[in-house]
Design an enzyme around this catalytic site. Structure first.
Site, PDB file in Angstrom:
ATOM      1  N   GLY A  21     -25.450   0.024  16.200  1.00 48.57           N
ATOM      2  CA  GLY A  21     -26.925   0.322  15.924  1.00 48.57           C
ATOM      3  C   GLY A  21     -27.166   0.526  17.126  1.00 48.57           C
ATOM      4  O   GLY A  21     -28.000   0.918  17.387  1.00 48.57           O
ATOM      5  N   SER A  22     -26.507   0.951  18.233  1.00 50.55           N
ATOM      6  CA  SER A  22     -26.710   1.008  19.659  1.00 50.55           C
ATOM      7  C   SER A  22     -27.317   2.986  19.816  1.00 50.55           C
ATOM      8  O   SER A  22     -28.516   2.714  19.884  1.00 50.55           O
ATOM      9  CB  SER A  22     -25.754   1.366  20.438  1.00 50.55           C
ATOM     10  OG  SER A  22     -24.660   2.274  20.788  1.00 50.55           O
ATOM     11  N   ASN A  23     -26.502   3.741  18.318  1.00 54.78           N
ATOM     12  CA  ASN A  23     -27.422   5.188  19.132  1.00 54.78           C
ATOM     13  C   ASN A  23     -28.875   4.695  18.107  1.00 54.78           C
ATOM     14  O   ASN A  23     -29.407   5.548  18.788  1.00 54.78           O
ATOM     15  CB  ASN A  23     -26.828   6.184  18.402  1.00 54.78           C
ATOM     16  CG  ASN A  23     -25.944   6.553  18.581  1.00 54.78           C
ATOM     17  OD1 ASN A  23     -25.836   7.324  19.659  1.00 54.78           O
ATOM     18  ND2 ASN A  23     -24.343   5.802  19.187  1.00 54.78           N
ATOM     19  N   ARG A  74     -18.896   6.385  -5.211  1.00 57.39           N
ATOM     20  CA  ARG A  74     -19.528   7.064  -3.934  1.00 57.39           C
ATOM     21  C   ARG A  74     -21.203   7.874  -4.948  1.00 57.39           C
ATOM     22  O   ARG A  74     -21.919   7.756  -4.065  1.00 57.39           O
ATOM     23  CB  ARG A  74     -18.588   8.555  -3.514  1.00 57.39           C
ATOM     24  CG  ARG A  74     -19.751   8.996  -1.861  1.00 57.39           C
ATOM     25  CD  ARG A  74     -18.554   9.985  -1.723  1.00 57.39           C
ATOM     26  NE  ARG A  74     -17.416   9.654  -1.146  1.00 57.39           N
ATOM     27  CZ  ARG A  74     -17.178   8.713  -0.139  1.00 57.39           C
ATOM     28  NH1 ARG A  74     -18.071   7.967   0.584  1.00 57.39           N
ATOM     29  NH2 ARG A  74     -15.897   8.338  -0.080  1.00 57.39           N
ATOM     30  N   MET A  99     -20.581   4.561   8.546  1.00 61.73           N
ATOM     31  CA  MET A  99     -18.632   4.822   8.447  1.00 61.73           C
ATOM     32  C   MET A  99     -19.197   5.775   6.964  1.00 61.73           C
ATOM     33  O   MET A  99     -17.634   4.736   6.584  1.00 61.73           O
ATOM     34  CB  MET A  99     -17.812   3.514   8.583  1.00 61.73           C
ATOM     35  CG  MET A  99     -18.673   3.106   9.980  1.00 61.73           C
ATOM     36  SD  MET A  99     -17.637   4.485  11.234  1.00 61.73           S
ATOM     37  CE  MET A  99     -16.379   4.462  10.897  1.00 61.73           C
ATOM     38  N   ARG A 100     -18.970   6.815   6.507  1.00 62.93           N
ATOM     39  CA  ARG A 100     -18.910   7.041   4.887  1.00 62.93           C
ATOM     40  C   ARG A 100     -19.082   8.519   4.905  1.00 62.93           C
ATOM     41  O   ARG A 100     -19.993   9.186   5.707  1.00 62.93           O
ATOM     42  CB  ARG A 100     -20.256   6.512   4.090  1.00 62.93           C
ATOM     43  CG  ARG A 100     -19.348   5.694   3.362  1.00 62.93           C
ATOM     44  CD  ARG A 100     -20.801   4.872   2.749  1.00 62.93           C
ATOM     45  NE  ARG A 100     -20.649   5.211   1.061  1.00 62.93           N
ATOM     46  CZ  ARG A 100     -19.786   4.850   0.286  1.00 62.93           C
ATOM     47  NH1 ARG A 100     -18.694   4.057   0.889  1.00 62.93           N
ATOM     48  NH2 ARG A 100     -20.089   4.860  -0.974  1.00 62.93           N
ATOM     49  N   LEU A 102     -20.889  11.888   2.984  1.00 65.88           N
ATOM     50  CA  LEU A 102     -21.775  11.626   2.101  1.00 65.88           C
ATOM     51  C   LEU A 102     -21.195  12.862   0.880  1.00 65.88           C
ATOM     52  O   LEU A 102     -20.576  13.358   0.697  1.00 65.88           O
ATOM     53  CB  LEU A 102     -22.770  12.853   2.427  1.00 65.88           C
ATOM     54  CG  LEU A 102     -23.542  11.778   3.822  1.00 65.88           C
ATOM     55  CD1 LEU A 102     -24.788  12.573   4.040  1.00 65.88           C
ATOM     56  CD2 LEU A 102     -23.698  10.415   3.812  1.00 65.88           C
ATOM     57  N   HIS A 118     -20.981  11.929  16.754  1.00 66.45           N
ATOM     58  CA  HIS A 118     -19.737  11.757  16.741  1.00 66.45           C
ATOM     59  C   HIS A 118     -18.823  11.600  18.370  1.00 66.45           C
ATOM     60  O   HIS A 118     -19.279  12.516  19.145  1.00 66.45           O
ATOM     61  CB  HIS A 118     -18.341  12.705  16.063  1.00 66.45           C
ATOM     62  CG  HIS A 118     -17.321  12.460  15.487  1.00 66.45           C
ATOM     63  ND1 HIS A 118     -16.467  11.211  15.154  1.00 66.45           N
ATOM     64  CD2 HIS A 118     -15.770  13.123  16.742  1.00 66.45           C
ATOM     65  CE1 HIS A 118     -15.023  11.164  15.660  1.00 66.45           C
ATOM     66  NE2 HIS A 118     -14.370  12.430  15.710  1.00 66.45           N
ATOM     67  N   ASP A 154     -16.485  15.129   9.646  1.00 66.16           N
ATOM     68  CA  ASP A 154     -16.574  15.107  11.195  1.00 66.16           C
ATOM     69  C   ASP A 154     -16.978  17.000  11.233  1.00 66.16           C
ATOM     70  O   ASP A 154     -16.566  16.888  12.706  1.00 66.16           O
ATOM     71  CB  ASP A 154     -16.234  15.041  12.125  1.00 66.16           C
ATOM     72  CG  ASP A 154     -16.184  12.871  12.173  1.00 66.16           C
ATOM     73  OD1 ASP A 154     -17.157  12.856  11.984  1.00 66.16           O
ATOM     74  OD2 ASP A 154     -15.245  12.110  12.262  1.00 66.16           O
TER      75      ASP A 154
END
Ligand code: GRF
Length: 209
Positions: A21-23, A74, A99-100, A102, A118, A154
């Site tokens: 969670g640093s971003n 999903r 990490m999924r 969509l 990214h 990405d």
């Protein structure tokens, strides 16, 4: 009587994360420091119960929720996430180490309103361990990309990129740390650009008006 000047509506962010969670914390700090006027975080959602990022959200007193994705289809998990984002009237979704992939339905629920960050200069090195991939490949310039999200990994239209040189003294960890510092700057800048609204997306091209 003078005409009433409409007050601009705040931009309501929904943050999705899976880990450290640093971003997310960099975005929260930018808001606190006044670098993102009119932007507020209205919900932080993790798909992983023990994600440190969700604990950080709790410590900051921000609304937060865990919707565990493991073992779920999903489409069903995404429908729950979208419902929660809508319930919190989110305008802009920021994936911050989420990490999924969509689903199409998720992407369609927030057209051009989902960002991802990214740690490579896309389209080079999508997927996992991008910094290690770049280091192993021997590139001399690395960096990060903030892009709009589509259903592919990405892949969506690029909003901005920041570069770092790869030094002879680097290893993949040192490189990743320097990229991360740029990520924290890039995400705030990207959100400011979207909040400012003076842009259009023409095909794959984000263009400022
Ligand atoms: C970052 O490197 C980001 O670019 C990638 O996942 C990592 C998340 O780090 N998508 P953090 O959880 O924001 O610290």
């Amino acid at each position: 009587m003078p005409a009433e000047i409409p007050t601009p509506q705040p931009i309501r962010l929904g943050i999705l994360l899976s880990g450290r969670g640093s971003n997310f914390l960099a975005i929260a700090e930018s808001i606190r420091a006044g670098r993102l006027p009119g932007v507020e975080i209205t919900i932080v959602i993790s798909n992983v119960a023990e994600a440190p990022g969700i604990e950080a959200a709790a410590e900051l007193g921000l609304p937060h929720a865990v919707l565990v994705s493991k073992g779920r289809k999903r489409a069903e998990h995404d429908a729950d996430v979208v419902a929660l984002l809508k319930e919190h009237k989110v305008d802009l979704v920021c994936l911050a180490g989420y990490m999924r992939l969509l689903s199409r339905e998720f992407v369609a629920a927030f057209p051009h309103r989902i960002l991802n960050i990214h740690p490579s200069l896309l389209p080079a090195f999508p997927g996992l361990d991008a910094q290690q991939q770049a280091f192993d490949y021997g590139v001399k310039v690395a960096g990060c990309t903030v892009h709009f999200v589509d259903e592919e990994l990405d892949h969506g239209a690029i909003l901005l990129q920041r570069t770092v040189p790869v030094l002879d003294s680097d290893d993949a960890h040192r490189l990743a740390d320097r990229i991360l510092a740029e990520e924290h700057i890039a995400y705030t800048e990207a959100i400011a650009r979207v909040a400012g609204g003076e842009y259009e997306v023409r095909g794959r091209r984000y263009v400022r008006k």
